[in-house]
Design a protein around this motif. Sequence first.
Motif, PDB file in Angstrom:
ATOM      1  N   LEU A   1      10.417   3.970   7.742  1.00 48.38           N
ATOM      2  CA  LEU A   1      10.139   4.434   6.387  1.00 48.38           C
ATOM      3  C   LEU A   1      11.043   5.609   5.998  1.00 48.38           C
ATOM      4  O   LEU A   1      11.372   6.461   6.821  1.00 48.38           O
ATOM      5  CB  LEU A   1       8.677   4.876   6.279  1.00 48.38           C
TER       6      LEU A   1
ATOM      7  N   GLU B   1       8.496   7.288   1.743  1.00 47.94           N
ATOM      8  CA  GLU B   1       7.575   6.271   2.256  1.00 47.94           C
ATOM      9  C   GLU B   1       7.885   4.888   1.696  1.00 47.94           C
ATOM     10  O   GLU B   1       6.998   4.103   1.395  1.00 47.94           O
ATOM     11  CB  GLU B   1       6.121   6.665   1.990  1.00 47.94           C
TER      12      GLU B   1
ATOM     13  N   SER C   1       4.414  -4.061   1.315  1.00 43.84           N
ATOM     14  CA  SER C   1       3.397  -3.978   2.370  1.00 43.84           C
ATOM     15  C   SER C   1       3.719  -4.897   3.544  1.00 43.84           C
ATOM     16  O   SER C   1       3.279  -4.650   4.674  1.00 43.84           O
ATOM     17  CB  SER C   1       2.014  -4.314   1.810  1.00 43.84           C
TER      18      SER C   1
ATOM     19  N   ILE D   1       5.698  -2.792   6.180  1.00 41.80           N
ATOM     20  CA  ILE D   1       5.156  -1.539   6.702  1.00 41.80           C
ATOM     21  C   ILE D   1       4.173  -1.787   7.837  1.00 41.80           C
ATOM     22  O   ILE D   1       3.210  -2.531   7.694  1.00 41.80           O
ATOM     23  CB  ILE D   1       4.480  -0.729   5.582  1.00 41.80           C
TER      24      ILE D   1
ATOM     25  N   GLN E   1       1.769   0.202  11.002  1.00 40.87           N
ATOM     26  CA  GLN E   1       1.123   1.482  11.304  1.00 40.87           C
ATOM     27  C   GLN E   1       2.001   2.350  12.179  1.00 40.87           C
ATOM     28  O   GLN E   1       2.050   3.572  12.041  1.00 40.87           O
ATOM     29  CB  GLN E   1      -0.233   1.236  11.981  1.00 40.87           C
TER      30      GLN E   1
ATOM     31  N   ARG F   1       5.213   2.622  12.124  1.00 42.55           N
ATOM     32  CA  ARG F   1       6.242   3.302  11.340  1.00 42.55           C
ATOM     33  C   ARG F   1       5.632   4.403  10.468  1.00 42.55           C
ATOM     34  O   ARG F   1       6.277   5.420  10.220  1.00 42.55           O
ATOM     35  CB  ARG F   1       6.990   2.289  10.468  1.00 42.55           C
ATOM     36  N   VAL F   2       4.406   4.209  10.000  1.00 45.75           N
ATOM     37  CA  VAL F   2       3.732   5.259   9.231  1.00 45.75           C
ATOM     38  C   VAL F   2       3.517   6.492  10.099  1.00 45.75           C
ATOM     39  O   VAL F   2       3.763   7.637   9.685  1.00 45.75           O
ATOM     40  CB  VAL F   2       2.386   4.748   8.676  1.00 45.75           C
ATOM     41  N   GLU F   3       3.060   6.262  11.333  1.00 42.73           N
ATOM     42  CA  GLU F   3       2.835   7.379  12.248  1.00 42.73           C
ATOM     43  C   GLU F   3       4.144   8.078  12.595  1.00 42.73           C
ATOM     44  O   GLU F   3       4.194   9.311  12.703  1.00 42.73           O
ATOM     45  CB  GLU F   3       2.148   6.868  13.522  1.00 42.73           C
TER      46      GLU F   3
ATOM     47  N   ASN G   1       5.142  10.337   9.612  1.00 44.47           N
ATOM     48  CA  ASN G   1       4.322  11.545   9.553  1.00 44.47           C
ATOM     49  C   ASN G   1       4.749  12.546  10.619  1.00 44.47           C
ATOM     50  O   ASN G   1       4.815  13.754  10.373  1.00 44.47           O
ATOM     51  CB  ASN G   1       2.848  11.188   9.716  1.00 44.47           C
TER      52      ASN G   1
ATOM     53  N   THR H   1      14.228   6.976  10.449  1.00 45.86           N
ATOM     54  CA  THR H   1      12.976   7.480   9.912  1.00 45.86           C
ATOM     55  C   THR H   1      13.193   8.765   9.111  1.00 45.86           C
ATOM     56  O   THR H   1      13.956   9.636   9.509  1.00 45.86           O
ATOM     57  CB  THR H   1      11.998   7.782  11.064  1.00 45.86           C
TER      58      THR H   1
END
Length: 313
Positions: free
Chosen positions: A75, A79, A143, A146, A148, A150-152, A155, A200
């Motif tokens: 991401l 995002e 969606s 994406i 989880q 890559r979201v973590e 962050n 990232t």
Amino acid sequence: MHQPISIAIHGGAGTILRENMSDELKKAVLDTLEESVRAGYSVLTLGGDAGDATIAAVKVMEDSPLFNAGKGSVLTHEERIEMDASIMHGKHLNAGAVAGIKGIKNPIELANTVMKKSNHVFLIADGAQRFAESQGFDFVDESYFITQRRVEQLNSMKEKGLFALSESKYPDDRKHGTVGAVALDMQGNLAAATSTGGVTNKKYGRVGDSPIIGAGTHAENGNVAVSTTGVGEFFIRKQVAGDLAARMRYLNEDVHTAAEHVIHGELEAMGGEGGLIALDATGDIHFAMNSSGMYRAAIDIYGNVSVKIYADE
């Protein structure tokens, strides 16, 4: 004597350590790498084109959440998903590339369409999107890409103020997850293809080496096909893929010598971590890396299959 065929692929190079790799993740990675290289090889065994073989191989990895390309792309700071890809065919030195694209399930297919159905080599962002629409490409919701994981990662990177895959809880995240393939077909054609989600937390429309012909991707019949994976800013500055080809063309170095010179020479000295896959006109394959590992697989001219992760394998 029949013209030999062979193919090699990679799924990213970097700090990949045995002690951090679970058996489950290792099996999933190895299985997908083998599926990818066999998909490309099946095209070659049927007399298909080297370019089509690289696309078939890359698409398997783009469709997997395990790799930083297509579905598993990292991401951006905003995002979002911004993907890059390129392909080069060695017969007439044709090439196609895209950067900063969104909503395209298989970016390597769009790069191939740029090569075959436009008068250009490199399309970016909104222009590439409009070209995709004109060519009848289907767009998928963001969606789809994406995960989880890559979201973590994002962050974690935001908290640390970083922009690359490092210091994450996942065992293989200190790697540059570009995917790529090189192939030699029955007609003697060489081709190379590369696809990535970038790094990232990237900002400002950052683009690395993967879609840049001569940096991340290069192919020329009678010489070599190359796909790279690494710290894009360094690989661009050293023109890694083109440099390797030039060493073979002008210095008459073999593929092994040229690849090692490029990866372990000035590139490494200036901090350019990563690796490459290279395939010469006889079907000889070489994997070079200055990192602890690179996801990779190959099927050589004798039909032998190899699938590996670590540098010492």
